[in-house]
Design a protein around this motif. Structure first.
Motif, PDB file in Angstrom:
ATOM      1  N   GLY A   1     -10.051  -2.879  15.815  1.00 38.60           N
ATOM      2  CA  GLY A   1     -10.656  -2.123  16.911  1.00 38.60           C
ATOM      3  C   GLY A   1     -10.801  -0.673  16.495  1.00 38.60           C
ATOM      4  N   ASP A   2     -10.617   0.208  17.433  1.00 40.10           N
ATOM      5  CA  ASP A   2     -10.658   1.651  17.168  1.00 40.10           C
ATOM      6  C   ASP A   2     -11.920   2.071  16.426  1.00 40.10           C
ATOM      7  OD1 ASP A   2      -8.082   2.287  18.350  1.00 40.10           O
ATOM      8  OD2 ASP A   2      -7.233   1.177  16.667  1.00 40.10           O
ATOM      9  N   ILE A   3     -13.073   1.599  16.909  1.00 38.09           N
ATOM     10  CA  ILE A   3     -14.330   1.877  16.213  1.00 38.09           C
ATOM     11  C   ILE A   3     -14.685   3.356  16.223  1.00 38.09           C
ATOM     12  CG2 ILE A   3     -15.270  -0.430  16.539  1.00 38.09           C
ATOM     13  CD1 ILE A   3     -16.945   0.668  18.848  1.00 38.09           C
ATOM     14  N   HIS A   4     -14.130   4.112  17.161  1.00 36.93           N
ATOM     15  CA  HIS A   4     -14.430   5.543  17.201  1.00 36.93           C
ATOM     16  C   HIS A   4     -13.765   6.289  16.051  1.00 36.93           C
ATOM     17  CE1 HIS A   4     -16.393   4.896  20.980  1.00 36.93           C
ATOM     18  NE2 HIS A   4     -15.305   4.357  21.490  1.00 36.93           N
ATOM     19  N   GLY A   5     -12.816   5.657  15.402  1.00 37.85           N
ATOM     20  CA  GLY A   5     -12.136   6.282  14.275  1.00 37.85           C
ATOM     21  C   GLY A   5     -12.781   6.005  12.939  1.00 37.85           C
ATOM     22  N   ARG A   6     -13.861   5.253  12.923  1.00 38.33           N
ATOM     23  CA  ARG A   6     -14.511   4.908  11.664  1.00 38.33           C
ATOM     24  C   ARG A   6     -15.246   6.110  11.108  1.00 38.33           C
ATOM     25  NH1 ARG A   6     -14.842  -0.670  13.276  1.00 38.33           N
ATOM     26  NH2 ARG A   6     -12.783  -1.362  12.757  1.00 38.33           N
ATOM     27  N   PRO A   7     -15.340   6.326   9.852  1.00 36.97           N
ATOM     28  CA  PRO A   7     -14.905   5.459   8.763  1.00 36.97           C
ATOM     29  C   PRO A   7     -13.461   5.692   8.317  1.00 36.97           C
ATOM     30  CG  PRO A   7     -16.139   7.259   7.837  1.00 36.97           C
ATOM     31  CD  PRO A   7     -16.137   7.453   9.344  1.00 36.97           C
ATOM     32  N   MET A   8     -12.756   6.646   8.947  1.00 37.86           N
ATOM     33  CA  MET A   8     -11.376   6.909   8.526  1.00 37.86           C
ATOM     34  C   MET A   8     -10.468   5.718   8.805  1.00 37.86           C
ATOM     35  SD  MET A   8     -13.045   9.811   9.402  1.00 37.86           S
ATOM     36  CE  MET A   8     -12.802   9.942  11.138  1.00 37.86           C
TER      37      MET A   8
ATOM     38  N   MET B   1       0.847  -1.164   0.000  1.00 38.46           N
ATOM     39  CA  MET B   1       0.000   0.000   0.000  1.00 38.46           C
ATOM     40  C   MET B   1       0.894   1.229   0.000  1.00 38.46           C
ATOM     41  SD  MET B   1      -2.498   1.266   3.060  1.00 38.46           S
ATOM     42  CE  MET B   1      -1.927  -0.094   3.970  1.00 38.46           C
ATOM     43  N   ARG B   2       0.553   2.166  -0.806  1.00 42.96           N
ATOM     44  CA  ARG B   2       1.319   3.406  -0.857  1.00 42.96           C
ATOM     45  C   ARG B   2       0.727   4.411   0.110  1.00 42.96           C
ATOM     46  NH1 ARG B   2       1.060   5.504  -6.180  1.00 42.96           N
ATOM     47  NH2 ARG B   2       2.427   7.088  -5.360  1.00 42.96           N
ATOM     48  N   LEU B   3       1.596   5.177   0.726  1.00 43.17           N
ATOM     49  CA  LEU B   3       1.191   6.160   1.721  1.00 43.17           C
ATOM     50  C   LEU B   3       0.198   7.166   1.146  1.00 43.17           C
ATOM     51  CD1 LEU B   3       1.565   7.283   4.573  1.00 43.17           C
ATOM     52  CD2 LEU B   3       3.510   8.571   3.716  1.00 43.17           C
ATOM     53  N   GLN B   4       0.455   7.643  -0.071  1.00 39.23           N
ATOM     54  CA  GLN B   4      -0.436   8.638  -0.671  1.00 39.23           C
ATOM     55  C   GLN B   4      -1.838   8.089  -0.883  1.00 39.23           C
ATOM     56  OE1 GLN B   4       1.895   9.822  -4.120  1.00 39.23           O
ATOM     57  NE2 GLN B   4       1.976  11.895  -3.297  1.00 39.23           N
ATOM     58  N   SER B   5      -1.950   6.867  -1.375  1.00 35.31           N
ATOM     59  CA  SER B   5      -3.278   6.312  -1.626  1.00 35.31           C
ATOM     60  C   SER B   5      -4.018   6.063  -0.317  1.00 35.31           C
ATOM     61  CB  SER B   5      -3.194   5.028  -2.455  1.00 35.31           C
ATOM     62  OG  SER B   5      -2.487   4.024  -1.763  1.00 35.31           O
ATOM     63  N   GLU B   6      -3.299   5.693   0.732  1.00 35.67           N
ATOM     64  CA  GLU B   6      -3.944   5.478   2.028  1.00 35.67           C
ATOM     65  C   GLU B   6      -4.384   6.813   2.616  1.00 35.67           C
ATOM     66  OE1 GLU B   6      -5.333   2.731   4.985  1.00 35.67           O
ATOM     67  OE2 GLU B   6      -4.933   2.701   2.847  1.00 35.67           O
ATOM     68  N   ALA B   7      -3.565   7.839   2.488  1.00 37.46           N
ATOM     69  CA  ALA B   7      -3.944   9.173   2.963  1.00 37.46           C
ATOM     70  C   ALA B   7      -5.164   9.675   2.197  1.00 37.46           C
ATOM     71  CB  ALA B   7      -2.774  10.138   2.810  1.00 37.46           C
ATOM     72  N   GLN B   8      -5.207   9.416   0.907  1.00 36.47           N
ATOM     73  CA  GLN B   8      -6.357   9.819   0.096  1.00 36.47           C
ATOM     74  C   GLN B   8      -7.617   9.087   0.556  1.00 36.47           C
ATOM     75  OE1 GLN B   8      -5.815   9.384  -4.126  1.00 36.47           O
ATOM     76  NE2 GLN B   8      -7.932   9.889  -4.584  1.00 36.47           N
ATOM     77  N   ARG B   9      -7.497   7.797   0.867  1.00 37.47           N
ATOM     78  CA  ARG B   9      -8.646   7.029   1.351  1.00 37.47           C
ATOM     79  C   ARG B   9      -9.177   7.638   2.649  1.00 37.47           C
ATOM     80  NH1 ARG B   9     -10.001   4.052   5.108  1.00 37.47           N
ATOM     81  NH2 ARG B   9      -7.937   3.801   5.997  1.00 37.47           N
ATOM     82  N   VAL B  10      -8.269   8.007   3.555  1.00 34.24           N
ATOM     83  CA  VAL B  10      -8.666   8.619   4.829  1.00 34.24           C
ATOM     84  C   VAL B  10      -9.367   9.953   4.573  1.00 34.24           C
ATOM     85  CG1 VAL B  10      -7.777   9.684   6.950  1.00 34.24           C
ATOM     86  CG2 VAL B  10      -6.905   7.455   6.207  1.00 34.24           C
ATOM     87  N   GLN B  11      -8.818  10.759   3.683  1.00 28.70           N
ATOM     88  CA  GLN B  11      -9.411  12.066   3.385  1.00 28.70           C
ATOM     89  C   GLN B  11     -10.790  11.919   2.748  1.00 28.70           C
ATOM     90  OE1 GLN B  11      -6.258  13.806   1.084  1.00 28.70           O
ATOM     91  NE2 GLN B  11      -5.106  14.424   2.901  1.00 28.70           N
ATOM     92  N   GLU B  12     -10.931  10.964   1.854  1.00 27.71           N
ATOM     93  CA  GLU B  12     -12.230  10.744   1.213  1.00 27.71           C
ATOM     94  C   GLU B  12     -13.279  10.262   2.212  1.00 27.71           C
ATOM     95  OE1 GLU B  12     -11.335   8.133  -2.041  1.00 27.71           O
ATOM     96  OE2 GLU B  12     -10.482   9.761  -3.248  1.00 27.71           O
ATOM     97  N   ALA B  13     -12.824   9.666   3.316  1.00 25.25           N
ATOM     98  CA  ALA B  13     -13.741   9.207   4.365  1.00 25.25           C
ATOM     99  C   ALA B  13     -14.026  10.314   5.382  1.00 25.25           C
ATOM    100  CB  ALA B  13     -13.161   7.981   5.066  1.00 25.25           C
ATOM    101  N   GLY B  14     -13.452  11.503   5.151  1.00 18.84           N
ATOM    102  CA  GLY B  14     -13.734  12.636   6.027  1.00 18.84           C
ATOM    103  C   GLY B  14     -12.667  12.940   7.058  1.00 18.84           C
ATOM    104  N   GLY B  15     -11.536  12.277   6.979  1.00 20.19           N
ATOM    105  CA  GLY B  15     -10.474  12.499   7.952  1.00 20.19           C
ATOM    106  C   GLY B  15      -9.306  13.273   7.382  1.00 20.19           C
ATOM    107  N   MET B  16      -8.311  13.474   8.221  1.00 18.65           N
ATOM    108  CA  MET B  16      -7.085  14.155   7.821  1.00 18.65           C
ATOM    109  C   MET B  16      -5.900  13.323   8.303  1.00 18.65           C
ATOM    110  SD  MET B  16      -7.925  18.077   8.935  1.00 18.65           S
ATOM    111  CE  MET B  16      -8.282  17.598  10.617  1.00 18.65           C
ATOM    112  N   VAL B  17      -4.825  13.365   7.552  1.00 18.00           N
ATOM    113  CA  VAL B  17      -3.581  12.737   7.977  1.00 18.00           C
ATOM    114  C   VAL B  17      -2.625  13.873   8.309  1.00 18.00           C
ATOM    115  CG1 VAL B  17      -1.681  11.221   7.329  1.00 18.00           C
ATOM    116  CG2 VAL B  17      -4.001  10.713   6.538  1.00 18.00           C
ATOM    117  N   LEU B  18      -2.248  13.950   9.584  1.00 17.12           N
ATOM    118  CA  LEU B  18      -1.445  15.064  10.077  1.00 17.12           C
ATOM    119  C   LEU B  18      -0.135  14.568  10.679  1.00 17.12           C
ATOM    120  CD1 LEU B  18      -4.344  16.777  12.045  1.00 17.12           C
ATOM    121  CD2 LEU B  18      -3.515  17.415   9.775  1.00 17.12           C
TER     122      LEU B  18
END
Length: 133
Positions: A37-44, A1-18
């Motif tokens: 686990g980490d269900i509070h972080g969903r959908p990111m 998995m590439r970092l950029q594509s994973e960051a894009q997936r997180v952003q498209e789910a409404g999150g930010m990678v900081l």
């Protein structure tokens, strides 16, 4: 998995990678993007695994599945050295203690995250001992 594509997936789910506390974190909190686990972080935070498939060539002795608590503490060479040390100082009858041995070394080295390690022997246990002894 590439970092950029994973960051894009997180952003498209409404999150930010900081960048926070020396590492990339989702919404500045979690340093992972996939978790059971980490269900509070969903959908990111996705529970869908990132997988890798490859052919084994028969030279493999051991598969080690570990969480970031282990890999943030030790690199591959250090884990190898701990396996070698364990095998050199114990008998094959104690093979089931290998995971505990490595995770204890990580804790002793200052690991502060969870420490999970599963060792899958891909050959008879005695073969690993023969390799190092």
């Amino acid at each position: 998995m590439r970092l950029q594509s994973e960051a894009q997936r997180v952003q498209e789910a409404g999150g930010m990678v900081l960048w926070f506390q020396g590492e990339l974190r989702v919404n500045g909190i979690l340093n992972l993007t996939r978790s059971l686990g980490d269900i509070h972080g969903r959908p990111m935070i996705s529970s869908e695994p990132d997988t890798l498939s490859f052919e084994l060539d028969g030279s493999e002795y051991l598969l080690m599945l570990a969480c970031d608590g282990v890999w943030d503490t030790f690199n591959e060479a250090e884990v190898y050295n701990h396996v070698k040390e364990f095998v050199s100082t114990t008998t094959p009858k104690r093979y089931a203690k290998l995971s505990e041995y490595v995770t204890t070394r990580a804790k002793d080295a200052g690991a502060t995250d969870n420490l999970t390690l599963i060792c899958v022997f891909l050959r008879p246990v005695a073969d690993l001992w023969a390799l190092f002894n």
